[in-house]
Design a protein around this motif. Structure first.
Motif, mmCIF file in Angstrom:
data_model
loop_
_atom_site.group_PDB
_atom_site.id
_atom_site.type_symbol
_atom_site.label_atom_id
_atom_site.label_comp_id
_atom_site.label_asym_id
_atom_site.label_seq_id
_atom_site.Cartn_x
_atom_site.Cartn_y
_atom_site.Cartn_z
ATOM 1 N N SER A 129 11.191 30.172 8.569
ATOM 2 C CA SER A 129 10.052 30.288 9.481
ATOM 3 C C SER A 129 10.435 31.064 10.739
ATOM 4 O O SER A 129 9.697 31.931 11.208
ATOM 5 C CB SER A 129 9.548 28.884 9.854
ATOM 6 O OG SER A 129 8.592 28.954 10.876
ATOM 7 N N ASN A 130 11.612 30.763 11.268
ATOM 8 C CA ASN A 130 12.105 31.444 12.456
ATOM 9 C C ASN A 130 12.283 32.936 12.192
ATOM 10 O O ASN A 130 11.937 33.776 13.023
ATOM 11 C CB ASN A 130 13.424 30.816 12.899
ATOM 12 C CG ASN A 130 13.965 31.414 14.168
ATOM 13 O OD1 ASN A 130 14.536 32.497 14.153
ATOM 14 N ND2 ASN A 130 13.796 30.692 15.269
ATOM 15 N N TYR B 175 14.728 18.280 7.629
ATOM 16 C CA TYR B 175 14.086 18.371 8.941
ATOM 17 C C TYR B 175 12.581 18.370 8.706
ATOM 18 O O TYR B 175 12.058 19.246 8.002
ATOM 19 C CB TYR B 175 14.516 19.634 9.695
ATOM 20 C CG TYR B 175 13.818 19.746 11.025
ATOM 21 C CD1 TYR B 175 14.239 18.983 12.111
ATOM 22 C CD2 TYR B 175 12.710 20.569 11.182
ATOM 23 C CE1 TYR B 175 13.590 19.048 13.320
ATOM 24 C CE2 TYR B 175 12.057 20.632 12.395
ATOM 25 C CZ TYR B 175 12.488 19.874 13.467
ATOM 26 O OH TYR B 175 11.827 19.930 14.659
ATOM 27 N N LEU C 105 16.492 22.395 7.095
ATOM 28 C CA LEU C 105 16.797 23.393 8.122
ATOM 29 C C LEU C 105 16.642 24.807 7.568
ATOM 30 O O LEU C 105 16.309 25.731 8.302
ATOM 31 C CB LEU C 105 18.209 23.196 8.670
ATOM 32 C CG LEU C 105 18.446 21.996 9.574
ATOM 33 C CD1 LEU C 105 19.888 21.999 10.083
ATOM 34 C CD2 LEU C 105 17.477 21.955 10.729
ATOM 35 N N SER D 80 14.289 25.846 5.540
ATOM 36 C CA SER D 80 12.878 26.239 5.667
ATOM 37 C C SER D 80 12.531 26.545 7.124
ATOM 38 O O SER D 80 11.727 27.441 7.402
ATOM 39 C CB SER D 80 11.955 25.166 5.092
ATOM 40 O OG SER D 80 12.144 23.930 5.735
ATOM 41 N N LEU D 81 13.150 25.833 8.062
ATOM 42 C CA LEU D 81 12.947 26.144 9.482
ATOM 43 C C LEU D 81 13.528 27.515 9.821
ATOM 44 O O LEU D 81 12.914 28.300 10.551
ATOM 45 C CB LEU D 81 13.576 25.060 10.359
ATOM 46 C CG LEU D 81 13.403 25.218 11.864
ATOM 47 C CD1 LEU D 81 11.931 25.175 12.264
ATOM 48 C CD2 LEU D 81 14.193 24.147 12.602
ATOM 49 N N GLU E 238 13.389 26.658 17.856
ATOM 50 C CA GLU E 238 13.769 26.503 16.445
ATOM 51 C C GLU E 238 15.266 26.714 16.250
ATOM 52 O O GLU E 238 15.920 25.967 15.515
ATOM 53 C CB GLU E 238 12.971 27.469 15.577
ATOM 54 C CG GLU E 238 11.505 27.127 15.461
ATOM 55 C CD GLU E 238 10.684 28.161 14.713
ATOM 56 O OE1 GLU E 238 9.578 27.800 14.272
ATOM 57 O OE2 GLU E 238 11.135 29.319 14.580
#
Length: 178
Positions: free
Chosen positions: A67-68, A56, A61, A63-64, A19
């Motif tokens: 999550s990460n 993405y 990015l 939201s990624l 990620e």
């Protein structure tokens, strides 16, 4: 127990690493998660704005990155338990009172490092949640620095004791299990 922790650790390193790599490839080398951990107000807002603007998958990015950061909560539990486990095992073998006490202190410092990481993640998630608001940003740099210093100290003391026990094995100054 250690095998399960190591397997979980490796899986989480792969997931979070992938990620983080996606974020770095899409946003650039100066807009990584690691940069966000150590940045000031202006640079932090710039990174978050960059992530908000890059799509993405079904989100962005940002939201990624959220999550990460959530996945990092499981990762920090895993590495904290590994640090505690290895320090405790080495403490059982270490006969030098000073090193034994430092290894005992490592148990507390590993938990403290984990708590710093929890604080860092909460700050990062707060910043990500308020990415569009100009005045809302809290730098996590001091918490991040404290976390990395504590982790470094715990590993250093463990390595010193481990190497000392291996070198002094013939002199029987440590209990060494194989």
């Amino acid at each position: 127990m250690k095998i399960i922790l190591w397997l979980l650790f490796i899986v989480l390193v792969i997931i979070t690493g992938q990620e983080a790599h996606i974020i770095q490839v899409n946003a650039g080398d100066q807009a990584t998660l690691l940069h966000l951990e150590f940045t000031d107000f202006a640079a932090g807002k710039k990174i978050l704005d960059c992530w908000r603007g890059i799509t993405y998958g079904e989100g962005t990015l940002l939201s990624l990155a959220q999550s990460n950061t959530r996945t990092d909560f499981l990762f920090l539990i895993t590495y904290t338990l590994l640090l505690i486990s290895y320090s405790n095992s080495q403490m059982q073998q270490e006969r030098n009172p000073a090193l034994n006490n430092l290894l005992r202190l490592n148990l507390f410092l590993a938990v403290l490092a984990g708590l710093c990481d929890v604080s860092e993640n909460l700050i990062l998630l707060y910043d990500m949640r308020h990415a569009g608001e100009i005045t809302r940003y809290v730098s996590s740099s001091w918490v991040s620095i404290a976390k990395w210093l504590l982790i470094g100290w715990v590993i250093l003391i463990w390595l010193i004791s481990l190497i000392r026990c291996r070198v002094m094995r013939e002199k029987r100054t440590c209990y060494v299990s194989v």
